[in-house]
Enzyme design. Structure first.
Site, mmCIF file in Angstrom:
data_model
loop_
_atom_site.group_PDB
_atom_site.id
_atom_site.type_symbol
_atom_site.label_atom_id
_atom_site.label_comp_id
_atom_site.label_asym_id
_atom_site.label_seq_id
_atom_site.Cartn_x
_atom_site.Cartn_y
_atom_site.Cartn_z
ATOM 1 N N LYS A 155 0.841 -1.187 0.000
ATOM 2 C CA LYS A 155 0.000 0.000 0.000
ATOM 3 C C LYS A 155 0.879 1.241 0.000
ATOM 4 C CE LYS A 155 -3.910 -2.306 0.592
ATOM 5 N NZ LYS A 155 -5.057 -2.239 -0.337
ATOM 6 N N ASP B 256 -0.552 -0.228 -4.612
ATOM 7 C CA ASP B 256 -1.947 0.164 -4.465
ATOM 8 C C ASP B 256 -2.006 1.453 -3.662
ATOM 9 O OD1 ASP B 256 -4.638 0.417 -4.190
ATOM 10 O OD2 ASP B 256 -4.948 -1.420 -3.030
ATOM 11 N N GLU C 202 -2.209 0.454 -8.795
ATOM 12 C CA GLU C 202 -3.649 0.346 -8.584
ATOM 13 C C GLU C 202 -4.206 1.630 -7.981
ATOM 14 O OE1 GLU C 202 -6.566 -2.646 -6.022
ATOM 15 O OE2 GLU C 202 -4.448 -3.129 -6.280
ATOM 16 N N ASP D 264 -9.665 0.396 -9.337
ATOM 17 C CA ASP D 264 -10.238 -0.376 -8.236
ATOM 18 C C ASP D 264 -11.474 0.353 -7.700
ATOM 19 O OD1 ASP D 264 -10.869 -1.852 -6.001
ATOM 20 O OD2 ASP D 264 -8.985 -1.545 -4.963
ATOM 21 N N LYS E 256 -13.822 -6.847 -6.965
ATOM 22 C CA LYS E 256 -13.931 -7.289 -5.580
ATOM 23 C C LYS E 256 -15.403 -7.563 -5.293
ATOM 24 C CE LYS E 256 -9.971 -4.641 -3.805
ATOM 25 N NZ LYS E 256 -9.561 -3.478 -2.983
#
Length: 357
Positions: A164, A191, A219, A244, A268
């Site tokens: 992250k 991400d 991402e 995302d 997701k």
């Protein structure tokens, strides 16, 4: 009344402390706070579904998911689980923003229905693969902690590590360098969870390039509604850009395709639900975009359902389904077998294959 008519509905909370805080650019989570729904059919078969809300991402929490599921109990009783698409359409029209609750209901219905067919979920979806390999996510931690974690994960056999970023550019670069040092042979994914401005996102990638780091993907570098900003990033790098948080629905996927702002879409279940996820995958493929599958903070149940979807449809280039709980902590058993970093599915176990301990 058919054997797959819903006879009873049960709802429970799932509360389990996480071993380490789950930190992303937009928030921190210290505990798994999910909701379980169980539908029992006239034939006695039970289907399980999990709502795993993550407030910074989908605006839901355990209380809202619990309230939505409780309000759906009377509606579900007497419905046929085989009609899960029709039920999903109706629930979306009423509870449009409560996607994790709707996803849990879809999961439970499809689990019960495929069990009634004595068919594994991934076979029902097409049985493209029976094994998939996941990456592992290193959260926003210190560079030294990231290096130690990366070394451990590489020794466990992980070939791809994701981290992250998006809170502090300098610290993000230091963390990436530390991960590269700890696991020099692992592929790296980033991400940002909407954490950067378009200019900072491009600058970040340029700084990584100076340090001989080229990620496999980047991402959601910018705000979910800033498709022009995401296109700016895409136009100024050769690193694949993944949408995302920008894609919750099939309509969102069409907007991303039309904007030309991403190379792939991350599906997701807790953003879209199962039925909508199938539509998003079809849109991405029709536009020659790559597919990724990810997760929030699900137990073995929610993760297992996502594994079935990815293996059933096939063609997911990136798999981001690393568990957040140790097996002893997880309230469920069964489901896809996980031998780090590979999930394997069985033809012998119908539905998702997960049961309560």
């Amino acid at each position: 009344m058919t054997p797959t008519t819903i006879k009873e509905v049960f709802i429970e909370t799932i509360n389990i402390p996480l071993d380490a805080p789950f930190t992303i650019a937009t928030g921190v989570k210290y505990e798994m706070e999910n909701v379980l729904i169980i539908v029992r059919l006239e034939n006695g078969i039970e289907g399980y579904g999990e709502a795993a809300p993550l407030e910074p991402v989908n605006g839901e929490n355990q209380a809202t998911a619990l309230a939505t599921l409780n309000s759906c109990k009377n509606f579900l009783i007497g419905k046929d689980a085989a009609e899960f698409r029709q039920i999903s359409k109706h629930l979306k029209s009423v509870y449009g923003v409560q996607v994790t609750a709707r996803s849990a209901i879809e999961m439970a219905l499809i689990d019960a229905f495929t069990k009634s067919l004595n068919t594994p979920l991934y076979t029902f979806l097409g049985k493209a693969e029976n094994q998939i390999e996941t990456d592992y996510t290193i959260d926003i931690v210190s560079a030294e902690t990231a290096r130690i974690n990366a070394t451990k994960l590489a020794r466990k056999g992980y070939n791809t590590l994701k981290t992250k970023v998006g809170k502090n550019l300098v610290e993000d670069i230091d963390r990436l360098l530390a991960i590269k040092e700890g696991a020099p042979n692992c592929r790296l994914m980033l991400d940002a969870n909407q954490g950067y401005s378009p200019a900072d996102a491009v600058h970040f990638l340029e700084e990584l390039e100076k340090n001989n780091i080229r990620p496999e993907l980047f991402e959601q570098p910018v705000r979910k509604d800033d498709l022009r900003g995401m296109k700016f990033v895409k136009d100024h790098t050769s690193v694949p850009i993944a949408a995302d948080e920008s894609v919750f629905t099939s309509a969102d996927a069409i907007k991303v395709v039309q904007a030309g702002c991403a190379d792939l879409i991350n599906i997701k279940l807790m953003k879209s639900g199962i039925v909508e996820a199938l539509d998003i995958a079809a849109i991405a493929r029709s536009a020659n975009m790559e597919l990724m599958i990810g997760c929030m903070i699900e137990s073995r149940l929610g993760l297992g359902c996502a594994v079935h979807l990815a293996a059933g449809l096939g063609g997911f280039r990136f798999i981001d389904l690393d568990p957040h709980l140790e097996p002893a902590q997880d309230p469920f058993i069964g489901g896809p077998e996980f031998t780090e970093p590979v999930y394997s599915l069985s033809d012998e176990i119908p539905g998702i294959g997960v049961a309560k301990k």
